[in-house]
Design an enzyme around this catalytic site. Structure first.
Site, mmCIF file in Angstrom:
data_model
loop_
_atom_site.group_PDB
_atom_site.id
_atom_site.type_symbol
_atom_site.label_atom_id
_atom_site.label_comp_id
_atom_site.label_asym_id
_atom_site.label_seq_id
_atom_site.Cartn_x
_atom_site.Cartn_y
_atom_site.Cartn_z
ATOM 1 N N GLU A 114 0.828 -1.189 0.000
ATOM 2 C CA GLU A 114 0.000 0.000 0.000
ATOM 3 C C GLU A 114 0.872 1.253 0.000
ATOM 4 O O GLU A 114 1.961 1.262 0.575
ATOM 5 C CB GLU A 114 -0.931 -0.016 1.220
ATOM 6 C CG GLU A 114 -1.976 -1.106 1.061
ATOM 7 C CD GLU A 114 -2.881 -1.287 2.276
ATOM 8 O OE1 GLU A 114 -4.033 -1.662 2.079
ATOM 9 O OE2 GLU A 114 -2.437 -1.071 3.407
ATOM 10 N N CYS A 127 3.644 8.432 1.174
ATOM 11 C CA CYS A 127 4.145 7.465 2.148
ATOM 12 C C CYS A 127 4.384 6.151 1.402
ATOM 13 O O CYS A 127 3.462 5.520 0.899
ATOM 14 C CB CYS A 127 3.111 7.310 3.253
ATOM 15 S SG CYS A 127 3.612 6.150 4.525
ATOM 16 N N CYS A 134 6.679 -7.174 7.199
ATOM 17 C CA CYS A 134 7.826 -6.671 7.970
ATOM 18 C C CYS A 134 8.328 -7.813 8.832
ATOM 19 O O CYS A 134 7.524 -8.578 9.367
ATOM 20 C CB CYS A 134 7.377 -5.496 8.848
ATOM 21 S SG CYS A 134 8.730 -4.690 9.731
ATOM 22 N N CYS A 138 6.455 -5.065 15.993
ATOM 23 C CA CYS A 138 6.028 -4.048 16.955
ATOM 24 C C CYS A 138 4.570 -4.336 17.310
ATOM 25 O O CYS A 138 3.744 -4.544 16.424
ATOM 26 C CB CYS A 138 6.202 -2.660 16.362
ATOM 27 S SG CYS A 138 7.913 -2.389 15.851
ATOM 28 N N CYS A 141 1.503 -2.381 15.785
ATOM 29 C CA CYS A 141 1.515 -2.092 14.347
ATOM 30 C C CYS A 141 0.830 -3.202 13.559
ATOM 31 O O CYS A 141 1.149 -4.377 13.720
ATOM 32 C CB CYS A 141 2.959 -1.924 13.876
ATOM 33 S SG CYS A 141 3.096 -1.734 12.089
ATOM 34 N N CYS A 369 -1.267 5.827 9.776
ATOM 35 C CA CYS A 369 -0.033 5.153 10.194
ATOM 36 C C CYS A 369 -0.332 3.826 10.864
ATOM 37 O O CYS A 369 -1.161 3.756 11.760
ATOM 38 C CB CYS A 369 0.707 5.965 11.250
ATOM 39 S SG CYS A 369 1.176 7.566 10.718
#
Ligand code: SAH
Ligand code: SF4
Length: 392
Positions: A114, A127, A134, A138, A141, A369
Site C-alpha cells: 500500500e 508514504c 515486515c 512491533c 503495528c 499510520c
C-alpha cells in the site's frame, strides 16, 4: 470509521514479465549506462545516451521508447527489443473524505503493498512502502502482524513515486515547460509505509538516489524522511549513502516498555540507539531528527514518560511527533485521550521541543499510520515464525 467516499477499481491488465527483457526502472545511473553498453551502444556515447534516457524516464515520465525523439530510430528499436519500462501495477485507488489517497499496488509475484498520498496546503507527501510485510513485530503495528514476504526492488520503490505522479497528473508535458514552476503536488516522500527500510538498505538507497537526482524527479534530500524502528548498524550508512532526513520510531522511555512495543530494542537498546542518533545530524549536516511517539493509553503516555523523554533527548537536535494510536481490528491497545496527549505535548514544549500531534489522515480508508496491510496477505504470524524471522 465510515465507508470510503470513492473507490476506483482500475482494470489495467496485469503485465507479465516478458522473457529476456530487463526493466530499466530502478537502475542507478551507472547501472543504466552499463545496460546500454551491453546492447552495443558505443562507450563514448553511453554517458550522453544515459542522460537522455534518464530525462525521458524520470523527468518527463515517458514509458514508450518510440516517443524518445532525440534518440535515433535505430537506438529506439534496440532499446525496445532489450528493455522494458515497467511500473508496479495499480490495483485499486481509494480516496478518503479528507483527500488522502490510498493505492493498492501489485508487484511481481502477485504480492501487494500500500502507498498513501497525503495532500496538504501547497505540498503533498507520499508514504512509500519498502517491504511486503515486515520481519519486525512491533506490538501496536498492523503491518507487524503480517509475515515478511519479500523486499521490494529499487524499481518497485521508485515505481510507487512514479505511479503516484501518474495518478496526480504531475509529469511535465513535453513542449509545454518543465513543470517545475509552482508548488508540487508530490513534494515530499516519507519511507513510513510497510516494512523496515533499513532492512532493505540497498534498494531503498538506490530508489531514493533516483528520486533525488536533479535531472529527474528532483526531490531534494531534505524532502525525504526515512523512518526506522532502530536498526542501529545502518544508521551511519543512511547518513553517508542517502543523506535524507531521519525519523525514529521511539515510542517508549524505558527499555522494559520499548522491548515490548518495538522488540528490536532487545537487540539495540535505547542507549545504543541514542548514541547512533547523536552522530546522525553531524554526519548529514542536517536538521533535527524526528522522534515518533505513538500514544497508547496507560502504556507510554504518563507525565513521567514525558519527563524521561526530555532527559533522553538531551543533546540531540530533535522534534517529537506524537501519533495518536490508530486502531485496527484486534489491536491490543487504545488511543490515549486528547487531554492526555495535550498534557504530554505541553511537557515536551516547555522543555523546548516542538511536539506536533500528528492528525490521523485517511482513517476511513485504513490509510493512517500503522494500519497498512495488504488484503491478500492477512495471514497472522505464529510465534515460531516471529522467532525464526527475528532471532529475538
Ligand atoms: N518500519 C518503519 C517505518 C514504517 S511505520 C518504522 O517502524 O519506523 C511508520 C510509523 O507509524 C512508525 O513510527 C510506526 O511505529 C508508526 N505506527 C505503526 N503502527 C501504528 C499505529 N497503529 N498507530 C499509530 N502509529 C503507528
Ligand atoms: Fe515493522 Fe515499523 Fe510496523 Fe515495527 S512499526 S512492525 S518496524 S513496519
Amino acid at each position: 470509521m465510515h465507508a470510503p467516499v470513492t473507490q476506483d477499481v482500475h482494470t489495467i491488465p496485469r503485465k507479465l514479465p516478458e522473457s529476456g527483457r530487463t526493466n530499466l526502472i530502478g537502475l542507478t545511473r551507472p547501472a543504466l549506462r552499463a545496460a546500454l553498453v551491453e546492447i552495443g551502444i558505443p562507450e563514448k556515447q553511453a554517458k550522453m545516451r544515459t542522460g537522455q534516457l534518464w530525462q525521458w524516464i524520470y523527468h518527463w515520465g515517458v514509458r514508450d521508447f518510440a516517443a524518445m525523439t532525440n534518440l535515433s530510430k535505430d537506438i529506439r528499436a534496440r532499446l525496445a527489443e532489450s528493455f522494458t519500462l515497467d511500473l508496479p501495477e495499480l490495483v485499486t485507488r481509494q480516496v478518503s473524505e479528507d483527500g488522502t489517497r490510498k493505492y493498492l499496488v501489485r508487484i511481481a509475484g502477485g504480492h501487494e503493498v500500500e502507498v498513501v498520498y497525503i495532500p496538504e496546503e501547497g505540498r503533498g507527501t507520499l508514504c512509500v512502502s519498502s517491504q511486503v510485510g515486515c520481519t519486525l513485530t512491533c506490538s501496536f503495528c498492523h503491518t507487524g502482524t503480517q509475515k515478511l514476504v519479500r523486499n521490494l526492488t529499487a524499481g518497485e520503490i521508485v515505481g510507487q513515486v512514479m505511479l503516484a505522479r501518474d495518478d496526480l497528473g504531475e509529469w511535465p508535458e513535453p513542449g509545454v515547460g518543465t513543470g517545475e514552476a509552482g508548488p508540487r503536488l508530490l513534494s515530499n516522500i516519507v519511507l513510513m509505509g510497510m516494512g523496515e527500510p533499513l532492512y532493505n538498505f540497498e534498494n531503498v538507497r538506490d530508489a531514493m538516489k533516483i528520486a533525488m537526482d536533479g535531472e529527474g524527479i528532483a526531490l531534494g534530500r531534505r524532502r525525504i524522511t526515512l523512518s526506522t524502528s532502530g536498526v542501529v548498524p545502518e544508521i551511519a550508512r543512511t547518513a553517508q549513502e542517502i543523506g535524507c532526513l531521519l525519523a525514529v520510531s521511539f515510542h517508549a522511555t524505558t527499555d522494559a516498555t520499548r522491548d515490548i512495543l518495538v522488540p528490536i530494542n532487545k537487540r539495540w537498546n535505547i542507549e545504543t540507539l541514542l548514541a547512533a542518533l547523536r552522530e546522525y545530524p553531524k554526519a548529514t549536516n542536517s536538521e533535527r531528527i524526528t522522534f515518533e511517539y505513538v500514544m497508547l493509553d496507560g502504556v507510554n503516555d504518563s507525565d513521567a514518560d514525558a519527563h524521561r523523554l526530555v532527559e533522553l533527548l538531551e543533546g540531540i537536535p530533535a522534534k517529537v511527533n506524537l501519533i495518536p494510536f490508530n486502531e485496527w481490528p484486534g489491536a491490543p491497545y487504545k488511543r490515549s485521550s486528547n487531554n492526555r496527549i495535550r498534557a504530554f505535548a505541553t511537557i515536551l514544549m516547555q522543555a523546548g521541543y516542538a511536539s506536533p500531534i500528528r492528525t490521523p489522515r485517511g482513517e476511513d480508508i485504513m490509510a493512517a499510520c500503522g494500519q497498512l496491510k495488504s488484503a491478500t496477505e492477512r495471514q497472522r504470524k505464529s510465534r515460531a515464525q516471529i522467532a525464526a524471522e527475528t532471532g529475538l
